[in-house]
Design an enzyme around this catalytic site. Structure first.
Site, PDB file in Angstrom:
ATOM      1  N   ASN A  75      -5.115  -9.576  -7.815  1.00 39.33           N
ATOM      2  CA  ASN A  75      -5.272 -10.226  -6.519  1.00 39.33           C
ATOM      3  C   ASN A  75      -6.586 -10.977  -6.364  1.00 39.33           C
ATOM      4  O   ASN A  75      -6.709 -11.837  -5.511  1.00 39.33           O
ATOM      5  CB  ASN A  75      -5.137  -9.203  -5.388  1.00 39.33           C
ATOM      6  CG  ASN A  75      -5.967  -7.971  -5.616  1.00 39.33           C
ATOM      7  OD1 ASN A  75      -5.780  -7.263  -6.594  1.00 39.33           O
ATOM      8  ND2 ASN A  75      -6.907  -7.721  -4.734  1.00 39.33           N
TER       9      ASN A  75
ATOM     10  N   SER B 201       5.474  -6.802  -1.562  1.00 39.75           N
ATOM     11  CA  SER B 201       5.067  -6.889  -0.163  1.00 39.75           C
ATOM     12  C   SER B 201       5.446  -8.261   0.386  1.00 39.75           C
ATOM     13  O   SER B 201       5.062  -9.291  -0.182  1.00 39.75           O
ATOM     14  CB  SER B 201       3.553  -6.690  -0.089  1.00 39.75           C
ATOM     15  OG  SER B 201       3.117  -6.826   1.231  1.00 39.75           O
TER      16      SER B 201
ATOM     17  N   GLN C 159       1.176  -9.406  -5.830  1.00 38.62           N
ATOM     18  CA  GLN C 159       0.698 -10.800  -5.865  1.00 38.62           C
ATOM     19  C   GLN C 159       1.628 -11.706  -6.673  1.00 38.62           C
ATOM     20  O   GLN C 159       1.488 -12.931  -6.624  1.00 38.62           O
ATOM     21  CB  GLN C 159      -0.717 -10.869  -6.467  1.00 38.62           C
ATOM     22  CG  GLN C 159      -1.792 -10.294  -5.576  1.00 38.62           C
ATOM     23  CD  GLN C 159      -2.065 -11.133  -4.324  1.00 38.62           C
ATOM     24  OE1 GLN C 159      -1.761 -12.323  -4.260  1.00 38.62           O
ATOM     25  NE2 GLN C 159      -2.641 -10.503  -3.320  1.00 38.62           N
TER      26      GLN C 159
ATOM     27  N   THR D 210       0.835  -1.205   0.000  1.00 38.29           N
ATOM     28  CA  THR D 210       0.000   0.000   0.000  1.00 38.29           C
ATOM     29  C   THR D 210       0.867   1.251   0.000  1.00 38.29           C
ATOM     30  O   THR D 210       0.638   2.183  -0.780  1.00 38.29           O
ATOM     31  CB  THR D 210      -0.936  -0.012   1.229  1.00 38.29           C
ATOM     32  OG1 THR D 210      -1.721  -1.215   1.176  1.00 38.29           O
ATOM     33  CG2 THR D 210      -1.849   1.187   1.260  1.00 38.29           C
TER      34      THR D 210
ATOM     35  N   CYS E  16      -8.678  -7.522   1.242  1.00 40.37           N
ATOM     36  CA  CYS E  16      -8.171  -6.272   1.819  1.00 40.37           C
ATOM     37  C   CYS E  16      -9.250  -5.207   1.862  1.00 40.37           C
ATOM     38  O   CYS E  16      -9.025  -4.115   2.337  1.00 40.37           O
ATOM     39  CB  CYS E  16      -6.986  -5.767   1.019  1.00 40.37           C
ATOM     40  SG  CYS E  16      -5.664  -6.947   0.945  1.00 40.37           S
TER      41      CYS E  16
ATOM     42  N   THR F 267      13.467   4.902  11.068  1.00 35.27           N
ATOM     43  CA  THR F 267      14.427   3.835  11.401  1.00 35.27           C
ATOM     44  C   THR F 267      13.983   2.529  10.756  1.00 35.27           C
ATOM     45  O   THR F 267      12.837   2.104  10.929  1.00 35.27           O
ATOM     46  CB  THR F 267      14.506   3.670  12.936  1.00 35.27           C
ATOM     47  OG1 THR F 267      14.860   4.932  13.495  1.00 35.27           O
ATOM     48  CG2 THR F 267      15.530   2.618  13.332  1.00 35.27           C
TER      49      THR F 267
HETATM   50  N1  PLP Z   1      -1.492  -4.606  -4.235  1.00 36.60           N
HETATM   51  C1  PLP Z   1      -2.029  -5.817  -4.394  1.00 36.60           C
HETATM   52  C2  PLP Z   1      -2.199  -6.370  -5.783  1.00 36.60           C
HETATM   53  C3  PLP Z   1      -2.430  -6.566  -3.291  1.00 36.60           C
HETATM   54  O1  PLP Z   1      -2.985  -7.765  -3.463  1.00 36.60           O
HETATM   55  C4  PLP Z   1      -2.275  -5.997  -2.000  1.00 36.60           C
HETATM   56  C5  PLP Z   1      -2.756  -6.726  -0.806  1.00 36.60           C
HETATM   57  O2  PLP Z   1      -3.563  -7.632  -0.915  1.00 36.60           O
HETATM   58  C6  PLP Z   1      -1.683  -4.732  -1.879  1.00 36.60           C
HETATM   59  C7  PLP Z   1      -1.309  -4.057  -3.021  1.00 36.60           C
HETATM   60  C8  PLP Z   1      -1.459  -4.114  -0.548  1.00 36.60           C
HETATM   61  O3  PLP Z   1      -0.298  -4.679   0.038  1.00 36.60           O
HETATM   62  P1  PLP Z   1      -0.023  -4.570   1.610  1.00 36.60           P
HETATM   63  O4  PLP Z   1      -0.970  -5.499   2.273  1.00 36.60           O
HETATM   64  O5  PLP Z   1       1.411  -4.988   1.768  1.00 36.60           O
HETATM   65  O6  PLP Z   1      -0.211  -3.148   1.983  1.00 36.60           O
END
Ligand code: PLP
Length: 406
Positions: free
Chosen positions: A169, A217, A197, A79, A345, A255
């Site tokens: 995703n 991520s 993903q 994110t 999410c 940090t």
């Molecule tokens: N982008 C995609 C395609 C995702 O599937 C996700 C989380 O499911 C994110 C961004 C967000 O990642 P994070 O959970 O590390 O903030």
């Protein structure tokens, strides 16, 4: 339908939401959570140990993506990386070109909310966003990118960034990033891909993709949550989003979390071992799951790209007629399966998934019944057998209880 008995294994099929930390990553992290706790910005030996581990982790993570260490900036995850590149690209464009012309970002209608809602912030900055449509399998047609760039030219707007995800995703569709990035570059426009993903699930190489920026991520490939990175190609620099002590070469202050950085590197290294062999094995099990669910359950369709080479091996996604997706997920949980409807999410939303809607499923008797099963790397034949029993049973039950057509 009774709940799963305590002897029946509970099957975690929600790995696209998050994955458990791998024991190897945990073991690698432990010293940096305990005795080697130094702040990597310091001068003494405890700090130097931490800095050495941090830079080793950065170098290894970068290497596994075909990048250089100095091109990788550690962030709190997908994110943050997505928001930073969107805002950073607009600010970079204005820094280089002044503020007289309108600025636009081009993205797709099926991006994660980290990008789509990130674009709302751009509007607050006075920039706008154009959303490319997708076809029924969730793919962006390269011609639609060319058209959007022509539109921007006609409207007198400068495109500061094109951002298209590598793998979706919700339905697992893989976009043709090298072609889309090529179109963008022909016009001198930087290209970002959200590879959250994809990294650790399919081979990802920044040069083969031809991207200027990429988000990843750690918790999607058995690394720790709250950690990720933004890759920025050498020479492509954006202003910082977080100001402070000047860490991450002045671009992302705060940090650094050394333990998480080493955990991310260890998890990615593990995920990349026999990546293709594992993808083949998981993909074959996923195919068996999809065909069995379809055979056993009327009123269910697979969603996403049908070509197995153009979709993530671990995601099985469906749409079920006359079924409430949230109810289905509750029934599956009671029957011993962790699954998701739409994007995990964005839970709390009862709206049909924006991905499914963009793919053309606009009939409410279908588009509220989405189901995503995302398999673990170590999924077994027995797990698939159990999913093949439980999923059709729960869909039938959810259909009876949802009562949409009655
Ligand atoms: N982008 C995609 C395609 C995702 O599937 C996700 C989380 O499911 C994110 C961004 C967000 O990642 P994070 O959970 O590390 O903030």
């Amino acid at each position: 339908m009774s709940d799963a008995s305590s002897q029946d294994p509970y099957i975690y099929a929600d790995n696209a939401a998050t994955t458990p930390l791998s024991p190897r990553a945990l073991e690698t992290m432990t010293p940096y959570l305990t005795e080697s706790f130094g702040n990597p910005g310091g001068i003494h030996r405890i700090a130097r140990d931490a800095a050495c581990a941090l830079e080793g982790a950065r170098a290894r993570t970068a290497e596994l993506l075909g990048a250089h260490a100095h091109e990788l900036y550690l962030t709190s995850g997908g994110t943050e990386s997505d928001n930073w590149i969107l805002q950073g690209a607009v600010r970079r464009h204005r820094d280089l070109n002044g503020t007289s012309r309108p600025v636009r970002v081009v993205t797709s209608a099926v991006e994660h909310h980290a990008v789509l809602h990130g674009c709302r912030m751009l509007r607050e900055m006075g920039a706008d966003a154009a959303m490319l449509p997708v076809d029924g399998s969730g793919r962006v047609d390269p011609a639609s990118l060319s058209d959007a760039l022509d539109d921007a030219e006609r409207a007198g707007a400068d495109v500061a960034l094109v951002s298209i995800m590598l793998a979706n995703n919700e339905v697992g569709t893989i976009e043709d990033i090298p072609v889309l990035a090529g179109i963008s570059h022909e016009r001198g426009i930087p290209f970002h891909t959200d590879a959250v993903q994809a990294v650790g699930h399919i081979p990802v190489d920044v040069d083969e993709l031809g991207v200027d920026a990429l988000s990843l991520s750690a918790h999607k490939f058995h690394g720790p949550r709250g950690t990720g990175a933004l890759y920025l190609r050498d020479g492509f620099s954006i202003p910082p989003m977080v100001e402070g002590g000047g860490q991450e070469r002045g671009l992302r202050s705060g940090t650094q979390d050394v333990a998480s950085a080493v955990g991310m590197a260890a998890a990615l290294e593990e995920a990349c071992e026999d990546l293709e062999g594992r993808a083949r094995r998981v993909g074959a099990l996923r195919d068996r799951l999809v065909s069995t669910v379809l055979e056993r359950t009327p009123g269910v369709r697979p969603t996403g790209e049908p070509d197995p080479h153009r979709r993530l091996p671990s995601i099985a996604s469906f749409i079920c007629h006359d079924v409430d997706g949230e109810l289905l997920v509750v029934l599956l949980d009671r029957a011993g399966v962790a699954a998701a409807t739409g994007s995990a999410c964005s839970t709390g939303s009862t709206e049909p998934s924006h991905v499914i809607t963009a793919m053309g499923w606009d009939d409410p008797s279908w588009n509220r019944g989405t189901l995503r099963l995302s398999l673990a790397d170590d999924v077994t034949d027995r797990d698939i057998d159990l999913l093949c029993e439980r999923v059709p049973r729960c869909i039938e039950r959810a259909r009876l209880l949802s009562g949409f057509s009655r």
